[in-house]
Design a protein around this motif. Structure first.
Motif, short mmCIF file in Angstrom:
data_model
loop_
_atom_site.label_atom_id
_atom_site.label_comp_id
_atom_site.label_asym_id
_atom_site.label_seq_id
_atom_site.Cartn_x
_atom_site.Cartn_y
_atom_site.Cartn_z
N THR A 121 75.18 -5.23 38.31
CA THR A 121 73.80 -4.97 39.21
C THR A 121 73.76 -3.87 40.12
O THR A 121 72.70 -3.16 40.50
CB THR A 121 73.44 -6.40 40.14
OG1 THR A 121 74.86 -6.54 40.93
CG2 THR A 121 73.21 -7.63 39.44
N GLU A 122 75.04 -3.56 40.47
CA GLU A 122 75.16 -2.29 41.29
C GLU A 122 74.91 -1.09 40.53
O GLU A 122 74.23 0.01 40.90
CB GLU A 122 76.56 -2.19 42.12
CG GLU A 122 76.71 -3.22 42.85
CD GLU A 122 77.97 -3.03 43.54
OE1 GLU A 122 78.44 -3.59 44.91
OE2 GLU A 122 79.25 -2.79 42.86
N SER A 125 71.19 -0.79 40.17
CA SER A 125 70.65 -0.47 41.22
C SER A 125 70.63 1.17 41.44
O SER A 125 69.58 1.91 41.76
CB SER A 125 70.91 -0.99 42.53
OG SER A 125 70.41 -0.78 43.72
N SER A 128 68.41 3.14 39.26
CA SER A 128 66.98 2.67 39.34
C SER A 128 66.46 1.75 38.35
O SER A 128 65.36 1.71 37.88
CB SER A 128 66.19 4.14 39.33
OG SER A 128 66.34 4.78 40.39
N THR A 130 65.75 -2.04 37.44
CA THR A 130 65.31 -3.51 38.19
C THR A 130 65.91 -4.56 37.82
O THR A 130 65.94 -4.97 36.48
CB THR A 130 63.83 -3.24 38.43
OG1 THR A 130 63.42 -3.45 37.01
CG2 THR A 130 63.25 -2.08 39.07
N THR A 131 66.26 -5.50 38.72
CA THR A 131 66.74 -6.79 38.16
C THR A 131 65.63 -7.83 38.54
O THR A 131 65.21 -7.84 39.73
CB THR A 131 68.05 -7.41 39.10
OG1 THR A 131 69.05 -6.21 38.62
CG2 THR A 131 68.73 -8.69 38.47
#
Length: 241
Positions: A121-122, A125, A128, A130-131
């Motif tokens: 997830t890092e 992020s 750019s 998106t989760t």
């Protein structure tokens, strides 16, 4: 600036639109030449297989049909497997294969082959992506990483440009695949740094969505021109009066 010809070298971003590229040696070469993994090449079919010294891990490159796996990376105990399609960018696959020796406790060359330290997830992020729920999607919406824990296929990457011909590719992570390999793959796929290709390597329909900069023909240098092209255009002050 002159428009590039099909055989001209170009910079391309985002990476998931760039096609596979031509750096096959980056995927297999380090295992063979730096880590001395056994290999077999069948020139008639183009197939190359590579095996770890302890016989636990295999890499298989088999050029085949458009929709079939071209790459298989598998480990016996615990069992896990990674398969990938024809247009999967070789930079992401090379990041995986070059990390394999470290996962097998071979520390040689670890300083030259760093492992991604951020979480999935890092990584998404900072680049750019998106989760949403258990899926992570590129900014342009063309590439998605699906996370399905507690299934036989916990990770799946799918990419296409409106399902256009020769733009679709996949990477499937099955079984007890180490999270480190998923992080390696995504870090080198989602990176905003452009990759180098011949224009002919870039799938035709992807060219309408990708940012493409010729390697030659600008005094500023291709990387600077490529970065400037990503900036939002500014209004002309003369026209705003």
């Amino acid at each position: 600036m002159k428009q590039p010809d099909e055989q001209d070298r170009v910079l391309v971003s985002p990476r998931h639109l760039a096609g596979r590229g031509d750096r096959l040696s980056d995927v297999l070469g380090p295992l063979i030449h730096l880590f001395e993994w056994k290999h077999n090449h069948r020139p008639a079919s183009g197939r190359v297989t590579v095996e770890s010294p302890d016989g636990s891990t295999f890499v298989d490159f088999t050029p085949s049909g458009f929709d079939e796996p071209w790459w298989t990376i598998r480990h016996h105990e615990p069992y896990w497997k990674i398969t990938a399609g024809r247009q999967t960018p070789l930079e992401a696959l090379a990041a995986v294969t070059q990390a394999l020796p470290q996962l097998l406790s071979d520390a040689c060359h670890r300083e030259q082959i760093p492992l991604a330290s951020r979480s999935v997830t890092e990584i998404a992020s900072v680049n750019s992506w998106t989760t949403e729920g258990t899926s992570i999607t590129s900014a342009d919406g063309h590439c998605t990483l699906h996370h399905r824990p507690d299934t036989e296929q916990p990770w799946l990457v799918e990419s296409s440009v409106y399902d256009g011909f020769d733009t679709h590719w996949f990477a499937s992570f099955e079984g007890d695949v180490p999270d480190a390999l998923v992080r390696q793959f995504l870090a080198h796929l989602a990176s905003t740094e452009p990759v180098e290709r011949t224009l002919a390597d870039v799938p035709y329909l992807s060219r309408y969505s990708a940012r493409i900069t010729p390697m030659h023909g600008s005094a500023l240098g291709p990387h600077i021109v490529h970065a400037l092209a990503a900036l939002p255009s500014q209004p002309n002050p003369q026209r705003s009066r």
